[in-house]
Design an enzyme around this catalytic site. Structure first.
Site, PDB file in Angstrom:
ATOM      1  CB  SER A   1      61.519 -16.659  47.106  1.00 44.47           C
ATOM      2  OG  SER A   1      61.596 -17.121  48.440  1.00 44.47           O
TER       3      SER A   1
ATOM      4  CB  SER B   1      64.373 -18.057  49.773  1.00 45.95           C
ATOM      5  OG  SER B   1      63.909 -18.559  48.562  1.00 45.95           O
TER       6      SER B   1
ATOM      7  CE  LYS C   1      60.118 -14.905  50.985  1.00 40.69           C
ATOM      8  NZ  LYS C   1      61.025 -16.074  50.945  1.00 40.69           N
TER       9      LYS C   1
HETATM   10  N1  GLN Z   1      64.852 -21.234  44.871  1.00 36.94           N
HETATM   11  C1  GLN Z   1      64.387 -22.286  45.704  1.00 36.94           C
HETATM   12  C2  GLN Z   1      63.029 -22.734  45.243  1.00 36.94           C
HETATM   13  O1  GLN Z   1      62.550 -22.185  44.317  1.00 36.94           O
HETATM   14  C3  GLN Z   1      64.376 -21.863  47.120  1.00 36.94           C
HETATM   15  C4  GLN Z   1      63.204 -21.050  47.474  1.00 36.94           C
HETATM   16  C5  GLN Z   1      63.155 -20.736  48.938  1.00 36.94           C
HETATM   17  O2  GLN Z   1      64.132 -20.929  49.660  1.00 36.94           O
HETATM   18  N2  GLN Z   1      61.992 -20.301  49.387  1.00 36.94           N
HETATM   19  O3  GLN Z   1      62.433 -23.594  45.772  1.00 36.94           O
END
Ligand code: GLN
Length: 484
Positions: free
Chosen positions: A152, A176, A77
């Site tokens: 994400s 995410s 990532k």
């Molecule tokens: N969707 C969550 C957020 O926007 C989790 C994102 C993540 O785990 N990096 O914060």
């Protein structure tokens, strides 16, 4: 087409039926063919990956001992630093940033003879649930190009689903890894907070961020986690735990207590998701597990608690992007304050700015007690709910996300709608616990559905055992998108 199951690949590599060069080349070919549509990979290190593959093939041929990832390509990532590769976080702010050092997890992958294939698309600074806010454009779901891959770590999940790589690293602050794994029909493991060093992971919300693994199956996730976990003195929250041997055997679940969380089956849960998850729970029961209903009474406060804490920490962490120390610097400015303002205005996208502003507001004098401190107190309550649940059961089972993948663009204009897709995953991070998502079904229109399993801290071995046992009984994880 090469098989994507990691144990199978390892067997073929060991027997000589497949060389690492052939494997890397076939990944590169697939990326060249399908990535223009899917947009999961944002940087490909073809030359260095092939060279590394040749070195490993040569060492194998001469009978030298090799690490546990020997010859397997891994993609990363793009919020995890790899020396000499760009690390952009999908942001204009870091568009030209090439870190001078590698993350702890990257050092460990190299030490285990894994091959770094490239970097993967994500929501800007890992803030999002749809992988649509990156400067590289949205990731498209390999099952249907009109759908989001989740976020994400949407690039990590889509890359595994599309067969670009057998293994990918993601990060999980509120879901995410698990939510995109569910949306793309792959397996995604978020370890216990502190199990994997955050050194070299670009910080979003430091008390919640954790690096984890995505693969076709639980055995693949176990192998990558095995390689990257363990103590690291450069991360003050890294646990002083030795890494157990996560060899995943699956088998009977006799004597294991599985809790089904009542609150996860409330309003907002898609009926096809509910049915698939209930069927998966019956499979666990058929494998010998004792199923009980449990309650996490404070889960209705989890979204509000998470988005307060995450935004507060983000506003503090992202203060470092001032146009001087790091990242984008505005070309035109009047004075120092204006340089900061212009650089940040130009460098960050709308969602990142929204979170910095919300976090700064919640931390400001007069509001700190009402918002941030209150959220910390609620976080403690949520942790206590889990402690009580794990007095009764070994593992919790439920949906990973309330719906299967949604259409690209459908939630971008309504942040609250987007935040609601994290409802089943975020409390795991608030409590610092491990969680895994495994494919457990398909909607009638062909979208994958994920089963989430959660355990008490440091009980990854139990999670992996339940996941592997499920994957012996059901073969959802072996389905491949028609596109491919
Ligand atoms: N969707 C969550 C957020 O926007 C989790 C994102 C993540 O785990 N990096 O914060």
């Amino acid at each position: 087409m090469h098989p994507v199951s990691v144990p199978q690949l390892l067997t073929e590599l060991k027997s000589g039926a497949l060389t690492s060069r052939q494997l890397v080349q076939s990944c590169l070919d697939r990326i060249a063919r399908f990535n223009p549509q899917i947009n999961a990979v944002v940087h490909v290190a073809a030359q260095t990956a092939l060279e590394q593959a040749d070195r490993i093939d040569a060492r194998r041929a001469s009978g030298q001992p090799l690490g546990i990832l020997a010859g397997l390509p891994v993609a990363v990532k793009d919020n995890i630093c790899v020396r000499d590769m760009p690390t952009t976080c999908g942001s204009r702010m870091l568009q030209n940033f090439i870190p001078p050092h590698s993350a702890h997890v990257i050092e460990r992958i190299v030490a285990a003879d894994g091959i770094l294939l490239g970097k993967l698309n994500l929501d800007e600074f890992a803030m999002g649930s749809s992988s649509e806010t990156s400067i590289f454009g949205p990731v498209r779901n390999p099952w249907n190009l009109q759908l989001s891959a989740g976020g994400s770590s949407g690039g990590s999940a889509a890359a595994v689903a599309a067969g670009f790589v057998p293994l990918a690293l993601g990060s999980d602050t509120g879901g995410s890894i698990r939510q995109p794994a569910a949306f793309c029909g792959v397996t995604g493991l978020k370890p216990t907070y502190g199990r994997v060093s955050r050194y070299g992971l670009v910080a979003y919300a430091s008390s919640l961020d954790q690096i984890g693994a995505l693969a076709t199956d639980a055995a693949g996730c176990a192998l990558l986690l095995q390689a990257v976990s363990g103590h690291d003195c450069r991360d003050s929250t890294s646990l002083k735990q030795t890494t157990p041997n996560w060899s995943v055997t699956g088998g009977s679940l006799q004597g294991l207590k599985v809790g089904v969380v009542r609150e996860h089956f409330g309003a907002g849960l898609d009926s096809e998701v509910a049915t698939a998850v209930q069927t998966a729970v019956s499979r666990l029961q058929a494998a010998g597990a004792d199923i009980r209903e449990v309650s996490l009474p404070n889960s209705r406060y989890a979204i509000a608690t998470y988005y307060l804490i995450a935004c507060c920490e983000a506003s503090s962490n992202l203060a470092r992007y001032d146009g001087i120390h790091y990242g984008h610097r505005a070309a035109e400015f009047q004075d120092l304050t204006d340089l900061y303002c212009q650089s940040r205005a130009e460098g960050f996208g709308a969602e990142v700015k929204r979170r910095i502003m919300l976090g700064t507001y919640a931390l400001s004098a007069g509001y700190y007690d009402a918002y941030y401190l209150k959220a910390l107190k609620m976080r403690r309550r949520i942790q206590e709910d889990f402690e009580a649940a794990f007095q009764q059961v070994d593992v919790l089972a439920g949906p990973t996300a309330p719906t299967a993948a949604f259409a690209l663009g459908s939630k971008l204009s309504d942040p609250l709608e987007m935040y609601l897709s994290d409802i089943c995953t975020i409390s795991t991070n608030l409590a610092g616990l491990p969680g895994i998502s495994v494919p457990c079904g398909m909607t009638a229109d062909g979208r994958p559905i994920g089963l989430q399993l959660q355990s008490a801290a440091l009980q990854e071995s139990v999670l992996l055992q339940v996941a592997a046992s499920y994957q012996q009984a059901a073969d959802w994880h072996l389905r491949q998108p028609a596109l491919l």
